[in-house]
Structure formats: C-alpha cells, structure tokens
Design an enzyme around this catalytic site. Structure first.
Site, PDB file in Angstrom:
ATOM      1  N   SER A  35     -12.267 -11.267  -3.372  1.00 20.82           N
ATOM      2  CA  SER A  35     -12.603 -10.089  -2.578  1.00 20.82           C
ATOM      3  C   SER A  35     -13.812 -10.355  -1.686  1.00 20.82           C
ATOM      4  O   SER A  35     -13.830  -9.987  -0.499  1.00 20.82           O
ATOM      5  CB  SER A  35     -12.893  -8.899  -3.498  1.00 20.82           C
ATOM      6  OG  SER A  35     -11.752  -8.522  -4.224  1.00 20.82           O
ATOM      7  N   GLY A 107      -2.129  -9.265   0.296  1.00 24.08           N
ATOM      8  CA  GLY A 107      -2.231  -7.855   0.620  1.00 24.08           C
ATOM      9  C   GLY A 107      -3.620  -7.481   1.098  1.00 24.08           C
ATOM     10  O   GLY A 107      -3.779  -6.621   1.975  1.00 24.08           O
ATOM     11  N   ARG A 135       5.706  -4.940  -0.103  1.00 26.53           N
ATOM     12  CA  ARG A 135       4.623  -4.066  -0.531  1.00 26.53           C
ATOM     13  C   ARG A 135       4.382  -2.949   0.475  1.00 26.53           C
ATOM     14  O   ARG A 135       4.396  -3.183   1.684  1.00 26.53           O
ATOM     15  CB  ARG A 135       3.342  -4.888  -0.756  1.00 26.53           C
ATOM     16  CG  ARG A 135       3.504  -5.920  -1.852  1.00 26.53           C
ATOM     17  CD  ARG A 135       2.255  -6.739  -2.074  1.00 26.53           C
ATOM     18  NE  ARG A 135       1.166  -5.934  -2.607  1.00 26.53           N
ATOM     19  CZ  ARG A 135      -0.043  -6.414  -2.886  1.00 26.53           C
ATOM     20  NH1 ARG A 135      -0.293  -7.695  -2.677  1.00 26.53           N
ATOM     21  NH2 ARG A 135      -0.981  -5.635  -3.372  1.00 26.53           N
ATOM     22  N   SER A 184      -8.291   3.168  -4.295  1.00 26.54           N
ATOM     23  CA  SER A 184      -7.909   1.904  -3.656  1.00 26.54           C
ATOM     24  C   SER A 184      -9.061   1.368  -2.831  1.00 26.54           C
ATOM     25  O   SER A 184      -9.427   1.952  -1.795  1.00 26.54           O
ATOM     26  CB  SER A 184      -6.673   2.097  -2.763  1.00 26.54           C
ATOM     27  OG  SER A 184      -6.423   0.922  -2.006  1.00 26.54           O
ATOM     28  N   ASP A 336      -6.701  -5.675 -11.482  1.00 25.01           N
ATOM     29  CA  ASP A 336      -6.007  -6.965 -11.395  1.00 25.01           C
ATOM     30  C   ASP A 336      -5.986  -7.717 -12.717  1.00 25.01           C
ATOM     31  O   ASP A 336      -5.270  -8.715 -12.851  1.00 25.01           O
ATOM     32  CB  ASP A 336      -6.663  -7.844 -10.327  1.00 25.01           C
ATOM     33  CG  ASP A 336      -6.364  -7.367  -8.927  1.00 25.01           C
ATOM     34  OD1 ASP A 336      -5.282  -6.795  -8.709  1.00 25.01           O
ATOM     35  OD2 ASP A 336      -7.219  -7.560  -8.034  1.00 25.01           O
TER      36      ASP A 336
END
Length: 454
Positions: A35, A107, A135, A184, A336
């Site tokens: 990330s 994604g 997705r 999210s 995750d």
C-alpha cells in the site's frame, strides 16, 4: 519442499506441493509494504522535484503503478542498490498516455489511478488480467462521477462495472462531500487523490476507519489535509490545487506479507522466528491482535517510527491456539489477512467465528468461497456463511492435507500463500494449482519459505 509434478495441462501454470518440514527459525525481512509503495510512486510522480524511495516493493502490482505513471510523464528509475528515483510532473501536470494503462492484477493501482486521473483533463483506458477484469469498479466510479468525471466501463455480472474501462477526467473537477457506504481505503484514497487537483475542499466521511496511509503520506508530501473525529466518524478534508514537495521515503515491511510467516511460525512446532522491520500502523495491525487473543506469542522488538509509520521487529514462537469469535469491527484493519487467519483457525482448539467480511467476496477472488472450498479439501471442518466462515480447529494436530486435486487459487496470490502455509502443518502436504500470482505482491515468498522450513 520440492515442487510437485504438474497434474494440470496448462504448461504456463506452476503447481507446487507444500509439505511439512522442520521448525521455522532465524531472522527474515519481508518485502516493502504494498500500500505504501503504490502511494510513494504516485505521490512522487505528482511532486515537483526528485523523490527517493528505499524498500519499495518490486512486485508486479507496484510495477504496474510505476509503468502507468511513466506513461503519464513521470521519470522513474532504479539504481543498482535498490533505491528508486522519481521525478514528478506536478499536480495538474499529468500527460495524456499514448497507450492503455495495463494494471495486471492490481486493484489498488486501478482504483487509485482512477482517482488521480479524475481531476486531470486527460483520457485513459484501463485494462487488466482475467481476475482484475471481474472486479467491480462501481464503488469508485460513483463518487468520481459526482466530481464531473466521465466513465465508459464494461458491463459485468449483476449490473457491475468492470474493466476494460475508459475514464475522461474533469478539468476543473467539482469538490464533493462523500460518506463512504462501505469501509474501503481504496475508495477513500481515490476521492482524496481526485481532490488534489480540484479547486476547493473535498471531504470524505468514514463511518468505520480504514488504513490511513494516504492521509499520512499526503501530509508528508505537503498536501493541506486534515482529519477530525465528529460524532464517532472520521472526517477527512483535502484542499485542492496542491503543490506536493519531493520526499525521501523508507518503506517498512508489509504486514500483509509478514502475516504468512507469523501464522506459519505459530502453527509449526518448534518455530522461533524474527521478522524485521514490519509496519504496525494501527489501521493495519488487526491480525497481530487477533492472533494474540487466540494465544499466539508475538513480541514486538525495537518499536520505532519510520517515515511517520510505526514499525517493529516481531518475534513469533510456536503457540497452542484457541478459537475465538472475531469482532467484525476489526475487519478493516486486517481485511487482506483473513485467508491466512483461516489457516491459523484450522489449527486452533475449538471454533473460530468470523463475520462482517462481505468485502472478501469482491477481492481478487471470492475469498470466503475459495478458502472454504480449499480448507475443506484438506480436511478442515468449515461452515460458509453469507459474510464469514466458521472454522472448527484441529486442536493443534496436523491437518490431513490434500492427496487429490490441487487447490484452485483462482489467480489470487493470498489464497496461494495461505494454502502454502497450511501445507507446512499437514500430513500429506497441500498442492496449489498455480504459484505464479504470488509474484504480484511477494516475489521471494517461496525462496524465503524454502530457506526456513528445512
């Protein structure tokens, strides 16, 4: 752990059987946080001047982000010592790409870059592999469309919007106030990144906190960003037409990658493993707390702050685990990591109950259904519910393992690595049908595992 002979007909697939070996001992480092790596590349490409990054994750997902930023004008290079140099174009300076932006399996790249482009007067097409192309992108499209961005997406199942997708940025975009309907970090980040080049103040309201790497790093790059708590919600505001300043960034180890070795050390008898330089951002550290609640011995050594992120070395020792009911509120801080938590639960005493995991059904695969099938195939008692799994553990006894068909990973790197870990605590081993997807986030996973499990 020798590679299994292929039982499949597709010569491109790389099946492998993972089997029990000795205890996991020693000291390892996992790759840089995925990330943070994505964001370091993107924000460096929007700064004026040269950003230097060490510890960058060099997996396929982050490289897709780097390639996209190059296509939009940034200069990005790596030296022989592994330091990355990013010379940015400035906020508002993205160039029209002359080719489709190929996102592979990422994604994060797709959704965050949609946000970046949304407030620039350029047009871009996003493509991806078979998994990413399934997705849904609607949750990002909806708020960005409110800002004036136009989209042409491919219709997917149940009215979803998927890749390939074309985006036409708005210049100028319109600032909005948007309350996230689901937790999210990708949606939040996409809106904030669109806000970078939008006149005025763009506001995101989070009813449930999610990982805050975007807020931390944007602030470090000089963006005018504030975070407040109001009525139990996080309210994040960013003032547009920002000027980002180049930074020197040290990327900490990815807690999502460390998770596989944490669980492996907990479930393999005799293990005593140190994992260095693991990022422990509180919005990402849910797995460690859940495993401790299950009885796991996980010690933080030399806690410190690196680039605004909390970091520590983790010492993990084999531990008898017991089942718990996982609080759904912890899900955003370990979303995750649930596939490998399911593996830990399979070795625990008693029953582990999870809920509130609807998000797992729209990841690289439907991770609830895929993990339920995978664990059942190696002898684990699993109940699949609409928003979670209930797992009845072995009480520490080895799992039977799989003797027939290889576990189907559905091009999902976390499924492949989670089932590899399960194989270390099984009698017959576990064969996964394809190890190629692992390279998207953890290119040296197998090499590290082979070096420990002798």
């Amino acid at each position: 752990m020798p590679a299994a002979e292929s039982l499949l007909h597709d010569p491109a697939m790389r099946p492998r059987r993972f089997v029990a070996g000795g205890p996991l001992r020693g000291t390892i480092k996992v790759p840089g946080d995925k990330s943070i790596s994505h964001r370091a590349v993107m924000f460096g490409a929007l700064a004026v001047g040269e950003t230097r990054v060490t510890g960058l994750l060099e997996g396929e997902d982050v490289m897709a982000t780097a390639d996209a930023m190059r296509a939009m004008g940034a200069t990005i290079r790596r030296d022989d010592n592994g330091t990355w140099y990013i010379n940015g174009v400035g906020v508002g300076g993205l160039l029209q790409p002359d080719r489709a932006l190929e996102m592979g399996n990422s994604g994060t790249s797709t959704r965050l870059l949609m946000g970046l482009i949304a407030s620039h007067g350029i047009t871009a097409t996003f493509t991806g592999d078979a998994s990413l192309s399934k997705r849904p992108m609607g949750r990002v499209i909806d708020p960005l469309a409110q800002m004036g961005t136009a989209f042409t997406a491919t219709p997917g199942p149940n009215g979803s919007q998927t890749l390939p997708l074309m985006i036409r940025g708005a210049a100028p975009a319109v600032p909005i106030t948007y309350r996230l309907p689901v937790a999210s970090a990708q949606v939040k980040s996409a809106i904030l990144l669109a806000g970078l080049n939008t006149p005025g103040v763009t506001t995101v309201i989070e009813p449930i906190p999610t990982r805050d790497h975007s807020e931390r790093m944007l602030t470090g790059f000089g963006a005018d960003l504030t975070v407040e708590e109001q009525d139990g919600e996080r309210v994040i505001r960013i003032r547009g037409e920002a000027e980002l300043k180049p930074q020197t960034i040290e990327v900490p180890g990815d807690p999502s990658s460390a998770a596989f070795f944490i669980v492996a050390a907990l479930i393999v008898p005799g293990s005593d493993l140190v994992i260095e330089n693991v990022g422990l951002n509180p919005t990402r550290a849910g797995l460690v707390e859940v495993l401790r609640a299950m009885g796991g011995r996980i010690e933080e050594i030399n806690p410190r702050i690196v680039g605004g992120e909390p970091v520590a070395d983790l010492r993990v020792c084999h531990s008898p685990l017991h089942g718990i009911t996982v609080d759904p509120a912890v899900a955003p801080s370990m979303i995750d990591e649930f596939p490998v938590l399911f593996v830990a639960a399979a070795l625990a005493e008693g029953r582990t109950v999870t809920a509130g995991l609807d998000e797992l059904r729209v990841k690289e695969s439907d991770r609830l259904a895929v993990m339920a099938t995978a664990l059942s195939s190696i002898g684990v008692a699993v109940e699949e519910r609409e928003d979670g799994l209930v797992i009845h553990g072995s009480g520490g006894a080895r799992l039977p393992g799989g003797t027939g068909t290889a576990v189907a990973t559905h091009l999902d790197h976390r499924i492949a690595m989670s089932m590899a870990v399960a194989g270390l605590a099984s009698d017959a081993g576990v064969e996964v049908d394809d190890t190629r997807p692992i390279a998207t986030s953890f290119p040296n996973f197998e090499a590290l595992l082979d070096g420990l499990a002798q």
